[in-house]
Scaffold this motif. Structure first.
Motif: not given
Length: 973
Positions: A841-844, A865-867, A872-874
């Motif tokens: 998860a990352s903002d910028s 794998s990496v996502h 907005g994703e849960t």
């Protein structure tokens, strides 16, 4: 035999066939075969000159290799010397300079004669005197021809890139001419002179030694010492007191000595002129109890300390260096009581014929009989030992040839002060000034047969008794005819005969001429003009004065220039326990045994090749069994060289664990596998671009890799320039990123990644080559070449230098963030012992991580794998979390992979134990009057421990709460 004719099925001197498939794993024996003979045959080690026959514009780099002694086999200390020197030689050669590594062997006068004499006795019960001088020297030459080749082979196994056509031996005609010229020139100038002085005499070897060939052994008190020539051990560390009768008096004056036998040569008793106890004895005499000699009581405020002992000192000018100076000050008689073989002579009265340490006990017994013995007490002392034989040195008066060193030493210090000569590390430079500032004249006579015979002749005038102790009746000459002409001029109209001095010159005298005698000095040869002065002298700090200082003194005196511009002193190698290498300890290791491996039984067998006695062999066997119970594993030359360089720092000692070298063999294996994998990725049809310039099509990972490669290039060159070999071996040599599946689907990206991979591989092998010559050549020969690159060998390849366009701190910063994510993901995978998807998860920084998804998968290794979560994703339930920065979180999906109940139980157990420890600590801290009863250091320790345990307790509690959180999210037990 086939073994002699072929190396790895390659005819000697031919190039190895590289068309065969690459082996699946690294084998040092196979890799290191054939290359050296091919390098040598192709002349790759010879210096290359510019078109005008002068050194190339890139520069000149010359090392006159320190000549190992011909006395046998090389040890691991020689391995260190070769590793350091050849690394610098290969580096400078790859920088395009005219490079010469000039090899040679030293005749090692004392050591070689001693070894051959022992061999003669053990095989035939013969002494050198049984053979005569000429026949004995023939035997020594046989020894040299046998072991000289053995040493050359060892140097080749170590990969030393010497110009073997220039190899010399210190007894060769060319070098012998230089020795004779030096002696004659300096004797004519008065710098070499003859005088009778106190010298260090080795009874065992029957020769004089310089101060530098004497090792001082510190004793804390009464000690039994093994002395050559004695069946029983000899006691040292004891101060014996006795009384000298005052002439015409019942009074005695008490003196003390650690060498009672020397009282037979006493010629004075010294007292301090201000000592009130003895003022009535000024001008008096004592009577020697065994020969009746009148011995003066002299006043000396230099030699006598009133507060030490009785304040009276016995003086033996002919057998003690301090007493020698007292004798000169007071014009005392110098009485020699020893024969050359260590027995007492006619001046020892009833003790004549006794061995010196037997006489010690007999003198004490005789003093007791006369009622003059006072007593003994333990006394810390230093005993001087011959570095070659281990015998106790005896100071004896003898006429010898000496070199006046004061003026030459002043010049040797000046070139360092003027920065014309650099000595590194700085500790050695300080030693240089300390030693040269207090230098003494150098005794160069040796009572041996093997070596350069002193080119001095005694003029024996018919019917005249002459004194040979000074230079009055001596002349020097390059040959007897020249000496005869000099003698005629010195003593015209007189009948005489000439007798050449039977002594030889100190080995260090010929070695002191090494940097210019190897090039043909005193003739002005092409080699002398091209290669002198040399660039670097690299050696151990322990022979800085034995050898280096003498080379500088003689070089300046005879050529007008310092013989090199730099001296690098490496550390002394000790074993893993910090002990000095010693044959009797069994810790002297042949570098070839590390290269090819050796069993414990074979190590034992090699002990019998030397001159150790049975007791020493058994002691050495025990040492070998303790250190190498399974023998020494095969490590290979490259691993050994790299390990020795990695150990080299500015310290004085290296505690070398031979088995650690095996770790560097594993490094070679990693290099082998990485190259093999890279070549598989590139494929057989890959053709590299003409240059390694940046194209603008590189990915972030490639830019980061090239930036790191450039930093490695800068760091390695800087470290080698600064002679920081430890840093040079730890410079970050990047394992190139390989093209992965996602990249391979895009032809342009795939090609860019392949070019970067090739560039890193090619540069990495070149960077490593000076340290690891064999494996880098083997791998380099398998690389496809850039168009126009017809260089036949990595030996002549260009060493990588800084590439400014690779400098990219922005790419470094960006990709380091990627690595932070990778590190966090790896940590979570290890912690939960699973392999699953990783989510971030990352903002910028979404764009950065989206572009690097495949790199993260590749580097994380545990993730499938990496996502990258968009805004907005849960975030799904069942994830473990690790925070990298305020903006970046790494989440690991553990739902279905971890037994939460088991995790809770595990951490609950740890929490219970931690709570108990914390409770105990708190009770200690809360006792009444704790502040006053408990020392502050204990209080601080308790409080620090309590804080640490409390932090641990909090951590475990957090993990348990996290587990309950997972359960609350619906994870199965």
């Amino acid at each position: 035999t086939k073994e002699e004719e072929f190396i790895d099925d390659t005819p000697v001197g031919e190039k190895k066939d590289m068309s065969k498939p690459m082996a699946s794993s690294y084998n040092p024996k196979a890799v290191e075969s054939a290359w050296y003979a091919w390098w040598e045959k192709q002349g790759f080690f010879k210096p290359e000159f510019a078109a005008d026959g002068k050194p190339k514009s890139e520069g000149l780099f010359v090392i006159p290799a320190p000549p190992p002694n011909v006395t046998g086999s090389l040890h691991i200390g020689h391995g260190l010397t070769v590793a350091i020197q050849d690394t610098l030689i290969r580096w400078n050669r790859m920088l395009g300079k005219t490079v010469l590594f000039n090899p040679g062997i030293d005749h090692a006068g004392i050591s070689t004669q001693s070894v051959v004499e022992k061999k003669l006795w053990s095989e035939n019960q013969q002494t050198r005197h049984d053979l005569g001088r000429e026949k004995f020297i023939e035997e020594v030459w046989k020894w040299k021809n046998l072991y000289g080749d053995r040493i050359h082979n060892q140097l080749k196994r170590l990969g030393g890139s010497y110009d073997w056509d220039r190899s010399v031996f210190t007894m060769d005609k060319k070098l012998s001419n230089a020795v004779t010229e030096t002696f004659c020139r300096l004797q004519e100038e008065g710098i070499i002179y003859r005088a009778t002085r106190l010298i260090n005499w080795c009874v065992r070897l029957n020769t004089a030694l310089s101060n530098l060939e004497v090792e001082n052994k510190e004793l804390t008190g009464r000690t039994l010492v093994t002395v050559p020539g004695y069946d029983e051990k000899v006691e040292f560390g004891v101060l014996t007191s006795f009384g000298y009768p005052i002439e015409n008096s019942d009074e005695k004056i008490i003196v003390a000595t650690t060498r009672p036998e020397t009282m037979l040569g006493d010629t004075a008793v010294a007292i301090h002129p201000q000592d009130e106890r003895y003022k009535h004895l000024h001008g008096k005499f004592v009577i020697h109890p065994f020969n009746g000699r009148r011995i003066p009581i002299v006043l000396d405020d230099i030699a006598v300390d009133m507060s030490f002992g009785t304040g009276a000192v016995k003086i033996t000018p002919a057998h003690d260096f301090n007493d020698y100076e007292v004798g000169k000050r007071h014009n005392l008689e110098f009485i020699n009581i020893f024969n050359d073989d260590g027995t007492l002579n006619e001046n020892a009265s009833q003790f004549q014929g006794m061995k010196r340490f037997h006489a010690r006990n007999s003198v004490v017994d005789a003093l007791k009989e006369k009622g003059l013995f006072i007593g003994t007490q333990e006394n810390p002392m230093t005993i001087p030992l011959c570095a070659k034989s281990g015998d106790v040195i005896e100071p004896i008066l003898k006429p010898q040839w000496w070199v006046s060193c004061t003026d030459m030493a002043r010049e040797a210090m000046k070139v360092v002060t003027d920065e014309k000569l650099r000595i590194y590390p700085k500790t050695s430079e300080k030693d240089w000034f300390r030693w040269l500032g207090s230098i003494q004249d150098w005794c160069i006579s040796r009572q041996l047969w093997w070596g350069h015979r002193v080119p001095a002749y005694f003029i024996k005038i018919t019917n005249k008794i002459q004194d040979s102790s000074d230079g009055t009746y001596w002349v020097s000459g390059h040959n007897i005819d020249e000496a005869n002409e000099k003698a005629k001029k010195k003593f015209p109209n007189v009948e005489f005969t000439l007798e050449q001095d039977p002594d030889v010159l100190d080995t260090w005298f010929s070695s002191g001429l090494w940097p210019f005698s190897i090039f043909g000095w005193p003739e002005m040869t092409d080699d002398l003009a091209s290669f002198y002065p040399t660039s670097l002298l690299e050696t151990g700090w322990d022979i800085l004065f034995f050898w280096v200082a003498r080379m500088v003194m003689l070089g300046i005196k005879l050529t007008g220039q310092a013989p090199f511009s730099e001296v690098f002193c490496h550390a002394m190698i000790r074993d893993a326990h910090g002990r000095k290498m010693s044959k009797s300890l069994g810790n002297v290791i042949d570098p070839v045994d590390v290269i090819q491996g050796i069993s414990l039984e074979s190590l034992h067998a090699k002990l019998y090749e030397g001159n150790l006695d049975k007791r020493e062999i058994e002691k050495a066997k025990a040492g070998q069994k303790a250190d190498y119970p399974n023998g020494i594993p095969e490590c290979g030359t490259d691993a050994l060289r790299f390990a020795l360089c990695a150990y080299t720092s500015t310290g004085r000692d290296i505690n070398l664990d031979i088995l650690r070298v095996e770790g560097y063999r594993k490094f070679c294996n990693k290099l082998w596998n990485a190259t093999r994998f890279a070549l598989m990725k590139l494929g057989t049809d890959f053709k590299p671009r003409p240059d390694a310039n940046v194209t603008g099509k590189e990915s972030l990972a490639e830019l980061w890799t090239l930036h790191k490669l450039n930093q490695s290039i800068i760091d390695t060159n800087k470290a080698l320039h600064e002679r920081n070999f430890m840093n040079a071996t730890t410079a970050e040599l990047i394992k190139p990123l390989t093209a992965d599946d996602s990249i391979s689907s895009n032809a342009e990206c795939k090609r860019s990644a392949e070019d970067t991979l090739y560039t890193c591989l090619e540069a990495g092998l070149k960077l490593l080559h000076p340290f690891m010559p064999f494996v880098t050549e083997e791998l380099y020969q398998r690389l496809p070449r850039r168009p126009g690159d017809d260089n036949p060998t990595i030996v002549k390849a260009k060493y990588p230098l800084e590439i400014p366009e690779y400098h990219n701190p922005h790419a470094e910063e960006q990709f380091d963030l990627v690595f932070s994510v990778v590190k966090a993901a790896r940590s979570l995978i290890v912690e939960y012992n699973i392999q699953s998807n990783a989510s971030l998860a990352s903002d910028s920084l979404i764009t950065l991580f989206t572009a690097q998804e495949q790199s993260i998968v590749t580097l994380t290794k545990g993730a499938k794998s990496v996502h990258v979560f968009q805004h907005g994703e849960t975030i799904p339930a069942g994830c473990a979390l690790s925070t990298v920065t305020d903006e970046i979180n790494v989440l690991l999906m553990i739902k279905g992979f971890v037994n939460i109940d088991a995790e809770v139980t595990k951490f609950q157990s740890k929490l219970n134990k931690t709570t108990q420890v914390l409770t105990t600590l708190q009770k200690k801290i809360q006792i009444p009057d704790y502040e006053s009863k408990v020392p502050i250091d204990v209080r601080d320790a308790n409080e620090a421990k309590a804080r640490a345990v409390n932090d641990l307790s909090t951590s475990y509690t957090g993990l348990i709460n996290e587990a309950f959180f997972f359960i609350a999210q619906g994870l199965p037990s």
